[in-house]
Design a protein around this motif. Sequence first.
Motif: not given
Length: 499
Positions: A40-41, A101-103, A109-111, A117-120
Amino acid sequence: MSNTSTKGIWKVISASSMGTMIEWYDFYIFGSLAVVISTKFFPLDNPTASFLATLATFAAGFVVRPFGALFFGRLGDLIGRKYTFMATLLLMGCSTFLIGCIPSYETIGYFAPILVLILRLLQGLALGGEYGGAATYVAEHAPVGQRGYWTSWIQTTATIGLFISLMVILITKNSLSAESFDSWGWRVPFWVSIVMVGVSYLIRKNMDESPVFAKAKKEGSISTKPLKESFGNRYNLKFVLLALFGATMGQGVVWYTGQFYAMSFMKTVMNIESSQVDGLLGIALLLGTPFFIFFGWLSDKIGRKYIMMGGMLLAILLYRPIYKQMYETVNLNNKSISKTYKTESKNNDKKEYYVITNNEYSDGTFATKKQINHTETGKADSELQTLITINFNDKWTLIFLVFIQVLFVTMVYGPIAAFLVEMFPAKIRYTSMSLPYHVGNGIFGGLLPAISTYFVTHSKEVGKADFYLDGLWYPIIISTICFVIGMIYIDNKSKNTHI
């Protein structure tokens, strides 16, 4: 609170355990869904690289835990245990909800991997402050001579958090079609956490501060510089290092081998269907969880050292035989095919068609192999994607083998909170115990899935026959170093004078 009274302690246990369990649930959801999240990501052109990237992102949350331990540990020794681990609970809960909630990568894309990673990292910081607060809070309410027993209830929360994460995933999968779960249903376990966090926050909000901290604050004896006193004092730093290299380092790798690596190994190396792995792991965890309490209680009677060192030694000696037996139990080369049939299907959007080979084996095992052929180039994937559904007997064999590993976990983890609490004085306890715990678990333990999976992948690529065992060298070596240091330098006597 008196030295023998247990009045009100179940309220303390409930409030601390529920919050800590939810934080572990939040943290484990990512690991439990690693296989799905990798699609997914992250880019899909290299599934193995995407899975390793997912494990690396999962590990990143562990790597920052020591920084959370320093930041929130300092706050806990300055302003109190209660308010500090209330803050960590909210930070963890919001981060987990937002991951859901992240697309997807296809959308932004790479966002997508950057936001994950930021939320982890935020999750890791929160968890770095949670455990030390909960363990200290319970220990400072517990009667002298019973700290192993009472703090062992906190030790169950990590395993219960993993168990609940697996159950929520199973319920969600069974409630939705495979297509719906793959499309959006995998997000549901992340969203569910916000409700549990809200309930836990309300419970913790009504709790009193730790009596030991409240007394120290009233007497003006709390530390004004807990970081300096914890790590700038050579005498205290010696115990911090001993706690890390003589206990928590080995405890961390044993813990993550018995729970996370076992799950990853069965899904990605043994190719067992994901829901079956979640189910059998959940049963093994359920059977093993009471032993946290047992070994915590036993450590009050005979000491912490030999129980923890015994768990490490058993892991060192038995990991390779256990994993060899796990692999051979499901190895299709050891089974005879009774029926084979093939089907084909097309995916016009991706310009691919699939050749699916279904093999039914005489012992009831069922294997599906999917070969992807590209319609434009005519090329087929070099490696077939295999998915195995195991039979009843093999399922219980694997439950038993995972249960044995969970027993090792309970031996090293059940007494660890009381052991760490007793090493440090109350005024710097939150800070001093949090750092070695989260370095041992966050760095040495948290990196294990990524490192071990890399070892296995590399060994498979170079053609080693027993490639599947090479991932175990990491936990075995770390546990051996920790065992030697712990046996030589750790004292088996409890230090009751610190509370």
